[in-house]
Design a protein around this motif. Structure first.
Motif: not given
Length: 316
Positions: A6-34
């Motif tokens: 479920v947690k992995l599915a929720l991480r993938r759900a951000v891909r359905e955002a409109r107009y912007v490309r959120p940073v994927p969990f596995g690629r987050a660094t710095g403040l975003v990862r924190d």
């Protein structure tokens, strides 16, 4: 479904955002990862309404600080009362996504009757009414402020439901039950643990004066939004238009904003006053990159939320 899946599915759900490309969990660094790590720890999931801010790390941090210190952190008011406020405000702002999410949270807290009533437009007892201590009043005002803000962001960047579009109608009830379990309050969410994500602010939030942590959190967030490179013409017009706004939506027509020539001004005003009117053409006309779009929407949403709280103070 297993919690890890479920947690992995929720991480993938951000891909359905409109107009912007959120940073994927596995690629987050710095403040975003924190922020992502703290969001999963304290909220139970990588919530898309927060993750969509990730193209702008300062706005991501500000959105999480507001959400955590208003809704998640332990305080004088109960999580159930805060969820009711979040759902009532979301219903008033025509944000079905947030109504559904926080209705599921109410279900998980044994408050299904209130969730169903709010979703159907029936009245419920608002926790903001009656006699409240200054600390409790600040907590519930902070929740209202946060959802006036998040409702606007969600209306722009997300669809009408937190469930992925791939979930068939026959499976939605079960999926909502599973998701609702992730929305149960975590234990040990001590107030103030997110404050280190942002520099100290001006502490000029009079409505939060009875709660030093809430006042500090929203002052830090306000400073983050004030520092964004939003063009002066956009700031000037939006602040002028909101200075006399009573908080009421302008209706379904968008004629009220067509007098403004600057596409960025039009977009910011619609986000502020009628986010349900934002569409592909309005966003495309502004011609902004992911970070610039998140920052414009965030700034307009925060400015409108501050006005909405000031013109609709808590009864009592």
């Amino acid at each position: 479904m297993a919690p890890v899946l479920v947690k992995l599915a929720l991480r993938r759900a951000v891909r359905e955002a409109r107009y912007v490309r959120p940073v994927p969990f596995g690629r987050a660094t710095g403040l975003v990862r924190d922020v992502y790590g703290r969001l999963e720890r304290d909220f139970g999931m990588l919530a898309p309404p927060v993750a969509v801010h990730s193209p702008s790390p300062p706005v991501l941090a500000a959105s999480w600080v507001m959400l955590r210190e208003s809704l998640v952190a332990a305080g004088e008011t109960s999580r159930a009362d805060r969820e009711i406020v979040a759902t009532v405000v979301s219903r008033g702002n025509s944000c079905p996504y947030c109504v559904e999410v926080h209705g599921m949270a109410l279900d998980s807290l044994g408050r299904s009757a209130e969730a169903a009533a709010i979703a159907s437009g029936r009245p419920v007892t608002d926790p903001r009414t009656g006699i409240l201590s200054a600390r409790a009043r600040a907590e519930l005002t902070a929740v209202a402020f946060t959802f006036h803000y998040l409702n606007r962001v969600v209306s722009v960047f997300l669809g009408p439901s937190p469930l992925p579009s791939s979930v068939p109608d026959s499976a939605r009830a079960k999926a909502k039950a599973v998701l609702g379990r992730f929305l149960r309050p975590v234990t040990g969410a001590a107030p103030g643990e997110s404050l280190d994500l942002l520099p100290v602010g001006s502490r000029d939030f009079a409505w939060a004066a009875g709660n030093p942590v809430v006042e500090d959190a929203f002052s830090r967030a306000a400073s983050a939004f004030a520092a964004l490179p939003v063009p002066s013409p956009v700031r000037d017009v939006v602040e002028r238009e909101l200075s006399t706004w009573d908080g009421a939506p302008p209706g379904l027509s968008r004629s009220w904003v067509e007098a403004f020539d600057d596409p960025a001004v039009r977009l910011a005003l619609v986000v502020a006053k009628a986010p349900y009117q934002v569409d592909d053409a309005l966003v495309a006309a502004a011609g902004l990159g992911d970070r610039e779009l998140v920052e414009l929407v965030g700034w307009a949403g925060f400015t409108a939320a501050a006005r909405a709280v000031s013109v609709a103070p808590l009864p009592g």
